[in-house]
Write a protein that holds these residues in place. Structure first.
Motif, mmCIF file in Angstrom:
data_model
loop_
_atom_site.group_PDB
_atom_site.id
_atom_site.type_symbol
_atom_site.label_atom_id
_atom_site.label_comp_id
_atom_site.label_asym_id
_atom_site.label_seq_id
_atom_site.Cartn_x
_atom_site.Cartn_y
_atom_site.Cartn_z
ATOM 1 N N THR A 186 0.711 -1.006 0.019
ATOM 2 C CA THR A 186 0.091 -0.246 -0.001
ATOM 3 C C THR A 186 0.903 1.345 -0.026
ATOM 4 O O THR A 186 0.523 2.339 -0.651
ATOM 5 C CB THR A 186 -0.913 0.101 1.210
ATOM 6 O OG1 THR A 186 -1.767 -0.981 1.258
ATOM 7 C CG2 THR A 186 -1.827 1.191 1.171
ATOM 8 N N ILE A 187 1.844 1.187 0.528
ATOM 9 C CA ILE A 187 2.826 2.386 0.808
ATOM 10 C C ILE A 187 3.585 2.591 -0.629
ATOM 11 O O ILE A 187 3.712 3.791 -1.131
ATOM 12 C CB ILE A 187 3.870 2.389 1.941
ATOM 13 C CG1 ILE A 187 3.126 2.340 3.231
ATOM 14 C CG2 ILE A 187 5.130 3.271 1.770
ATOM 15 C CD1 ILE A 187 4.070 2.036 4.547
ATOM 16 N N LEU A 188 4.046 1.355 -1.034
ATOM 17 C CA LEU A 188 4.461 1.493 -2.380
ATOM 18 C C LEU A 188 3.556 1.806 -3.538
ATOM 19 O O LEU A 188 3.773 2.992 -4.327
ATOM 20 C CB LEU A 188 4.980 0.178 -2.871
ATOM 21 C CG LEU A 188 5.709 -0.105 -4.097
ATOM 22 C CD1 LEU A 188 7.144 0.560 -4.180
ATOM 23 C CD2 LEU A 188 6.046 -1.419 -4.581
ATOM 24 N N GLY A 189 2.128 1.669 -3.245
ATOM 25 C CA GLY A 189 1.273 1.931 -4.146
ATOM 26 C C GLY A 189 0.892 3.308 -4.103
ATOM 27 O O GLY A 189 0.672 4.290 -5.056
ATOM 28 N N SER A 190 0.866 3.960 -2.787
ATOM 29 C CA SER A 190 0.840 5.434 -2.759
ATOM 30 C C SER A 190 1.876 6.408 -3.225
ATOM 31 O O SER A 190 1.630 7.351 -3.687
ATOM 32 C CB SER A 190 0.701 5.792 -1.284
ATOM 33 O OG SER A 190 -0.486 5.071 -0.540
ATOM 34 N N LEU A 191 3.285 5.506 -3.007
ATOM 35 C CA LEU A 191 4.314 6.497 -3.755
ATOM 36 C C LEU A 191 4.089 6.602 -5.117
ATOM 37 O O LEU A 191 4.457 7.575 -5.774
ATOM 38 C CB LEU A 191 5.634 5.694 -3.270
ATOM 39 C CG LEU A 191 6.031 5.678 -1.822
ATOM 40 C CD1 LEU A 191 7.208 4.990 -1.558
ATOM 41 C CD2 LEU A 191 6.072 7.383 -1.433
ATOM 42 N N ALA A 240 -2.350 2.919 -9.412
ATOM 43 C CA ALA A 240 -1.897 2.879 -7.958
ATOM 44 C C ALA A 240 -3.387 2.574 -7.214
ATOM 45 O O ALA A 240 -3.190 1.810 -6.247
ATOM 46 C CB ALA A 240 -1.320 4.071 -7.543
ATOM 47 N N GLY A 241 -4.433 3.144 -7.525
ATOM 48 C CA GLY A 241 -5.650 2.760 -6.893
ATOM 49 C C GLY A 241 -6.076 1.283 -7.092
ATOM 50 O O GLY A 241 -6.609 0.630 -6.228
#
Length: 175
Positions: free
Chosen positions: A56-61, A70-71
């Motif tokens: 999730t952090i990687l996707g947020s970045l 990313a979503g």
């Protein structure tokens, strides 16, 4: 299922064990590994959550560059994590709800072990004596009905508990 001794062979269903190859015949209560099931679930849950949070952090970045990708990635990660947690929880509940079984075990001098059960513990204790008699007297023949049991060895304590002191990775039960 039939358990029979015939011509120096112990037959349990369709499996044959030579009487001279039997190392031990005994009865015991087979208990589910409830504590280990809970610990295994907690470990799987912790790993699943850690991976989901990291992704999730990687996707947020990566959301800074492109929101559409990313979503979808974050949604996929949490759906997968949820499915994994549900599966692990069901595994744990199955072990927690499993009952103990009184069984008769036949161990050979090799790695083979046969396990059968009955609703009457005295019946199994009597069978131990009959099989031991057949080992001492190879001309003995008999046939009885027993119940088969299907279980996963990873979910039950099987065999003896031995206390060991020293070494690493030894598992035992303290008296």
């Amino acid at each position: 299922m039939d358990l029979r001794v015939s011509r120096r062979l112990l037959w349990i269903g369709s499996a044959a064990y030579p009487l001279h190859n039997i190392a031990r015949v005994y009865t015991f209560t087979l208990h589910p590994k409830r504590k280990e099931a809970v610990v295994r679930f907690l470990m799987k849950a912790a790993i699943t959550m850690a991976v989901a949070i990291a992704l999730t952090i990687l996707g947020s970045l990566t959301a800074l560059a492109s929101t559409d990708v990313a979503g979808g990635l974050v949604t996929f990660v949490w759906l997968g994590a949820s499915a994994g947690l549900i599966y692990s929880f069901v595994e744990m509940v199955l072990v927690l709800s499993a009952s103990s079984h009184y069984v008769l075990a036949v161990e050979t001098s090799g790695p083979s072990t046969a396990v059968v059960t009955s609703r009457d513990p005295q019946y199994l204790n009597h069978l131990v004596g009959q099989i031991a008699h057949a080992i001492d007297n190879p001309e003995t023949d008999f046939q009885v009905k027993v119940e088969s049991i299907t279980l996963s060895p990873k979910n039950y304590y099987f065999g003896d508990n031995v206390n060991m002191y020293g070494g690493t990775g030894n598992v035992g039960i303290a008296a």
